[in-house]
Write an enzyme that holds these catalytic residues in place. Structure first.
Site, mmCIF file in Angstrom:
data_model
loop_
_atom_site.group_PDB
_atom_site.id
_atom_site.type_symbol
_atom_site.label_atom_id
_atom_site.label_comp_id
_atom_site.label_asym_id
_atom_site.label_seq_id
_atom_site.Cartn_x
_atom_site.Cartn_y
_atom_site.Cartn_z
ATOM 1 N N LYS A 143 0.825 -1.212 0.000
ATOM 2 C CA LYS A 143 0.000 0.000 0.000
ATOM 3 C C LYS A 143 0.854 1.256 0.000
ATOM 4 C CE LYS A 143 -4.329 -1.720 1.886
ATOM 5 N NZ LYS A 143 -5.326 -1.656 2.959
ATOM 6 N N LYS A 172 -9.506 -10.566 -9.110
ATOM 7 C CA LYS A 172 -10.687 -10.633 -8.238
ATOM 8 C C LYS A 172 -11.519 -9.350 -8.362
ATOM 9 C CE LYS A 172 -9.576 -8.756 -3.752
ATOM 10 N NZ LYS A 172 -9.976 -8.843 -2.371
ATOM 11 N N LYS A 196 -13.245 -3.285 -5.157
ATOM 12 C CA LYS A 196 -13.670 -1.887 -5.294
ATOM 13 C C LYS A 196 -12.501 -1.008 -5.731
ATOM 14 C CE LYS A 196 -12.886 -0.696 -0.478
ATOM 15 N NZ LYS A 196 -12.700 -2.051 0.086
HETATM 16 P P1 ADP Z 1 -11.838 -4.926 -1.853
HETATM 17 O O1 ADP Z 1 -10.867 -5.932 -2.445
HETATM 18 O O2 ADP Z 1 -12.991 -4.677 -2.717
HETATM 19 O O3 ADP Z 1 -11.111 -3.681 -1.378
HETATM 20 P P2 ADP Z 1 -11.851 -5.627 0.905
HETATM 21 O O4 ADP Z 1 -10.386 -5.841 0.835
HETATM 22 O O5 ADP Z 1 -12.362 -4.435 1.625
HETATM 23 O O6 ADP Z 1 -12.433 -5.630 -0.569
HETATM 24 O O7 ADP Z 1 -12.505 -6.950 1.472
HETATM 25 C C1 ADP Z 1 -13.507 -7.028 2.445
HETATM 26 C C2 ADP Z 1 -13.880 -8.489 2.591
HETATM 27 O O8 ADP Z 1 -14.466 -8.976 1.382
HETATM 28 C C3 ADP Z 1 -12.690 -9.392 2.860
HETATM 29 O O9 ADP Z 1 -13.075 -10.377 3.797
HETATM 30 C C4 ADP Z 1 -12.384 -10.017 1.523
HETATM 31 O O10 ADP Z 1 -11.784 -11.275 1.639
HETATM 32 C C5 ADP Z 1 -13.763 -10.107 0.890
HETATM 33 N N1 ADP Z 1 -13.652 -9.976 -0.563
HETATM 34 C C6 ADP Z 1 -13.336 -8.846 -1.234
HETATM 35 N N2 ADP Z 1 -13.336 -9.059 -2.558
HETATM 36 C C7 ADP Z 1 -13.665 -10.368 -2.742
HETATM 37 C C8 ADP Z 1 -13.841 -11.195 -3.899
HETATM 38 N N3 ADP Z 1 -13.674 -10.720 -5.118
HETATM 39 N N4 ADP Z 1 -14.199 -12.493 -3.705
HETATM 40 C C9 ADP Z 1 -14.371 -12.980 -2.455
HETATM 41 N N5 ADP Z 1 -14.217 -12.261 -1.341
HETATM 42 C C10 ADP Z 1 -13.869 -10.964 -1.461
HETATM 43 NA NA NA Z 2 -8.689 -4.847 -0.740
#
Ligand code: ADP
Ligand code: NA
Length: 330
Positions: free
Chosen positions: A114, A197, A200
């Protein structure tokens, strides 16, 4: 209560959760309520490590809460709260930061990733100490298990190291939490780039399915999802990542097995699959959106629920912190 205690948090960093957040995390939270003493929080302290707007954060925290309730987190069975409502998180975070080595914290790969993106000089100290606050989040509640994704494993290892170190230096205080990787967790991929994956931060707007967005827009995204030049609907994540991703989502939302879906779509085209999945998705989000709006439309009721959640959380957190303060000589 002899059920295992679990703790999990989610950041209020968007106006809507996306489908990956639900199928990869929140859906498991809902299930775990049956067998665990569950603590779930919206981690707003963690959401200010990289700059933010106050009004946007406040709104996103509430909308996140409302969505969790709409998905089925039940505040009468679980402890649901906002992290900043429990000051013990920051207080324990400080104590733990004083037993964390600078070199040890410097080895956290998520910080390296990050801060490399933001420019190392510009990264906040809060982003650097974030894993220590996360350790405090977990240890305050004496959690037995923490549902984590692969990317959080190193932070959970740090949490265990800090718990062990504190117990050794000052006397047994903390439960050592185990990582818990739920079996049923689906990894949801970007609709436009099914090698990455759904996220957001990195998905394009058309690759991301947001729970709260306009349903016609979501349906359109599903219908324009990237597949491949073949015609057969098969589950083959290596060679057919796009189609396989659609089958994963379809199965998770409908409860039908992937084998059942593959049989049902034998001889049909990608267009048929997408059209039906769009419908399944719309049927899924319609009541979630309505319930979320209902929670947001009654701010007094939501505040009351949050006050009860914070009180339940503090009842546990304050006991742990009192023991910690006593042990360190405060
Ligand atoms: P992002 O990748 O959108 O920033 P976060 O890192 O905030 O999402 O993830 C919040 C939760 O959602 C975590 O527990 C993460 O493992 C799950 N998560 C996020 N994206 C996915 C995905 N594409 N498939 C499955 N689980 C996900
Ligand atoms: Na993330």
């Amino acid at each position: 209560d002899r059920r295992p205690r679990v703790l999990s948090g989610i950041q209020p960093t968007a106006d809507s959760f996306h489908l990956g957040n639900y199928l990869g995390a929140v859906r498991n939270w809902v299930t775990m309520q049956d067998t665990c003493d569950a603590y779930y929080m919206v981690v707003d302290l963690h959401a200010i490590t990289a700059g933010h707007d106050a009004k946007v954060l406040r709104d996103r925290t509430r909308v996140s809460l409302a969505q969790l309730l709409a998905f089925g987190i039940d505040p009468t069975r679980s402890t649901l709260f906002i992290q900043s409502h429990v000051p013990e998180h920051a207080q324990l975070g400080w104590v733990l930061s004083c037993i964390t080595g600078f070199g040890e914290a410097s080895r956290m790969t998520q910080f390296k990733d990050k801060s490399a993106k933001q420019g190392a000089e510009r990264s906040s100290v809060g982003l650097f100490t974030y894993p220590i606050l996360q350790a405090a989040d977990i240890l305050l509640y004496q959690a037995d298990a923490v549902p984590v994704g692969e990317d959080q494993r190193q932070h959970l290892e740090l949490t265990r190291d800090l718990a062990q170190r504190f117990n050794h230096l000052f006397g047994k205080t903390f439960t050592l939490p185990e990582a818990y990787i739920p079996k049923a967790t689906a990894k949801i991929l970007d609709l436009q780039d099914p090698t990455a994956k759904m996220s957001k931060s990195s998905s394009s707007p058309t690759g991301l399915l947001e729970i709260m967005e306009d349903k016609a827009r979501s349906a359109k995204k599903i219908k324009s999802a990237v597949t491949d030049t073949g015609r057969e609907i098969l589950f083959d994540p290596e060679d057919k990542p796009g189609v396989s991703n659609l089958l994963t989502i379809y199965s998770a939302l409908s409860g039908r097995t992937i084998e059942d879906l593959v049989t049902a779509y034998a001889g049909k085209g990608y267009g048929d699959l997408k059209k039906d999945l769009a419908e399944v998705f719309v049927d899924f989000v319609t009541p979630i959106q309505a319930a979320t709006r209902e929670y947001l439309d009654d701010p007094a009721q939501l505040d009351k629920m949050l006050a009860i959640g914070a009180e339940k959380a503090r009842a546990v957190a304050s006991q742990t912190l009192a023991a910690v303060y006593d042990h360190v000589g405060f």
